[in-house]
Design a protein around this motif. Structure first.
Motif, PDB file in Angstrom:
ATOM      1  N   ASP A 111       0.856  -1.192   0.000  1.00  0.00           N
ATOM      2  CA  ASP A 111       0.000   0.000   0.000  1.00  0.00           C
ATOM      3  C   ASP A 111       0.891   1.240   0.000  1.00  0.00           C
ATOM      4  OD1 ASP A 111      -2.056   1.757   0.091  1.00  0.00           O
ATOM      5  OD2 ASP A 111      -2.559   1.425   2.204  1.00  0.00           O
ATOM      6  N   VAL A 112       1.406   1.568  -1.173  1.00  0.00           N
ATOM      7  CA  VAL A 112       2.304   2.715  -1.345  1.00  0.00           C
ATOM      8  C   VAL A 112       1.849   3.490  -2.583  1.00  0.00           C
ATOM      9  CG1 VAL A 112       4.290   1.610  -0.230  1.00  0.00           C
ATOM     10  CG2 VAL A 112       3.921   1.307  -2.696  1.00  0.00           C
ATOM     11  N   PRO A 113       2.279   4.741  -2.735  1.00  0.00           N
ATOM     12  CA  PRO A 113       1.940   5.482  -3.959  1.00  0.00           C
ATOM     13  C   PRO A 113       2.445   4.752  -5.207  1.00  0.00           C
ATOM     14  CG  PRO A 113       2.778   6.978  -2.288  1.00  0.00           C
ATOM     15  CD  PRO A 113       3.001   5.584  -1.762  1.00  0.00           C
ATOM     16  N   VAL A 114       1.615   4.755  -6.242  1.00  0.00           N
ATOM     17  CA  VAL A 114       1.913   4.000  -7.462  1.00  0.00           C
ATOM     18  C   VAL A 114       1.798   4.914  -8.679  1.00  0.00           C
ATOM     19  CG1 VAL A 114       1.203   2.078  -8.928  1.00  0.00           C
ATOM     20  CG2 VAL A 114       1.093   1.848  -6.457  1.00  0.00           C
ATOM     21  N   LYS A 115       2.771   4.796  -9.582  1.00  0.00           N
ATOM     22  CA  LYS A 115       2.730   5.495 -10.864  1.00  0.00           C
ATOM     23  C   LYS A 115       2.634   4.464 -11.984  1.00  0.00           C
ATOM     24  CE  LYS A 115       5.552   9.290  -9.097  1.00  0.00           C
ATOM     25  NZ  LYS A 115       6.833  10.022  -9.205  1.00  0.00           N
ATOM     26  N   PHE A 116       1.635   4.634 -12.836  1.00  0.00           N
ATOM     27  CA  PHE A 116       1.438   3.733 -13.970  1.00  0.00           C
ATOM     28  C   PHE A 116       1.770   4.474 -15.262  1.00  0.00           C
ATOM     29  CE2 PHE A 116      -0.882   1.371 -10.868  1.00  0.00           C
ATOM     30  CZ  PHE A 116      -0.908   0.060 -11.317  1.00  0.00           C
ATOM     31  N   TYR A 117       2.585   3.809 -16.083  1.00  0.00           N
ATOM     32  CA  TYR A 117       2.961   4.352 -17.383  1.00  0.00           C
ATOM     33  C   TYR A 117       2.473   3.370 -18.449  1.00  0.00           C
ATOM     34  CZ  TYR A 117       6.184   7.175 -14.545  1.00  0.00           C
ATOM     35  OH  TYR A 117       6.736   8.015 -13.612  1.00  0.00           O
ATOM     36  N   PHE A 118       1.510   3.793 -19.265  1.00  0.00           N
ATOM     37  CA  PHE A 118       0.895   2.907 -20.253  1.00  0.00           C
ATOM     38  C   PHE A 118       1.473   3.176 -21.637  1.00  0.00           C
ATOM     39  CE2 PHE A 118      -2.160   2.968 -16.819  1.00  0.00           C
ATOM     40  CZ  PHE A 118      -2.546   1.646 -16.728  1.00  0.00           C
ATOM     41  N   HIS A 119       2.194   2.196 -22.169  1.00  0.00           N
ATOM     42  CA  HIS A 119       2.700   2.268 -23.532  1.00  0.00           C
ATOM     43  C   HIS A 119       1.612   1.730 -24.463  1.00  0.00           C
ATOM     44  CE1 HIS A 119       6.928   3.199 -22.517  1.00  0.00           C
ATOM     45  NE2 HIS A 119       6.736   2.412 -21.468  1.00  0.00           N
TER      46      HIS A 119
END
Length: 272
Positions: free
Chosen positions: A68-76
């Motif tokens: 349960d931590v901050p998450v960054k999603f990068y969608f190619h």
């Protein structure tokens, strides 16, 4: 999915040290970077065979995704649009994207600034996926995967010559960018089946932009041994050709043997 998993980690990795995650969702692979409180990478999970529907099962299987931590999603993905900053208006994302592809009715939009807000890259995900992410993580940030390559190129733009074609290779796809006199002229994603397709798209871009084949500089990032992309191959077609690795803005705690074999852009440089 576990059979497709490669793990790279610090010699002193402890799951309790994870303070944030960055996920790079490629069309056929997934990279999960876990960082400590100093933003150093402490463990990386790479799923070599992956498609977006697999993500749901990985939420319960992969130990990193249970944090349960901050998450960054990068969608190619192919669904994106570049909009000049002076023209960009939040709320009009669907209008910007409809020129790139048909946008689903349930699309959830997101956008990211580039080049000191002179450019916005706009994209979308399904509402179902957005709900799943919000339900599992207390803090979620969404970006299009092209942010990483573009942010690096804008940082390096003053080292570019008058005619530049730059390619980021990642197995089944490439990003292709062109800069004319240090200004971005073209940026797109293409599906490829091999290095001959890369050559095809480079030549098409050169023709569209009326570049001089004897003057243009062609650079490829992300080449791997299985790809067959070599200096000798490139120089048989272009007088000014280079295989490149980006300068790094990523830090690692001690360890990470064999990570260089991946040669994926985000192991060197990440958009933030």
């Amino acid at each position: 999915m576990e059979n497709n998993l490669k793990v790279y980690k610090s010699d002193k990795f402890d799951v309790d040290d994870i303070s944030g995650l960055s996920l790079f969702v490629y069309p056929r692979s997934l990279f999960i970077f876990a960082k400590d409180q100093n933003q150093a990478n402490i463990v990386i999970h790479h799923y070599n065979e992956f498609s977006l529907p697999d993500l749901e099962s990985l939420f319960s299987i992969d130990p990193l995704l249970r944090q349960d931590v901050p998450v960054k999603f990068y969608f190619h993905q192919s669904g994106f649009s570049l909009v000049p900053g002076v023209l960009f208006q939040p709320g009009k994302e669907k209008e910007y994207l409809k020129f790139a592809q048909e946008v689903p009715d349930d699309a959830k939009f997101f956008f990211s600034p580039l080049d000191s807000n002179n450019l916005q890259i706009v994209s979308f995900i399904s509402s179902k996926l957005k709900k799943n992410l919000d339900a599992r993580f207390s803090e979620v940030t969404l970006h299009h995967g092209g942010c990483t390559f573009l942010s690096y190129l804008f940082k390096e733009r003053f080292n570019l010559i008058g005619q530049e074609i730059l390619v980021n290779y990642f197995r089944s796809h490439i990003y292709l960018a062109s800069f004319t006199d240090q200004d971005l002229s073209l940026f797109n994603i293409f599906e490829i089946s091999g290095k001959d397709d890369i050559l095809k798209y480079i030549l098409i871009a050169m023709d569209q932009l009326k570049y001089d084949r004897n003057h243009v500089r062609v650079s490829i990032f992300g080449a791997t041994e299985p790809s067959g992309i070599t200096e000798a191959w490139g120089k048989s077609y272009f007088q000014n050709f280079k295989l490149q690795n980006p300068h790094a803005n990523q830090n690692y705690s001690h360890g990470f043997k064999h990570l260089k074999s991946e040669n994926v852009l985000e192991t060197y440089w990440q958009y933030d």
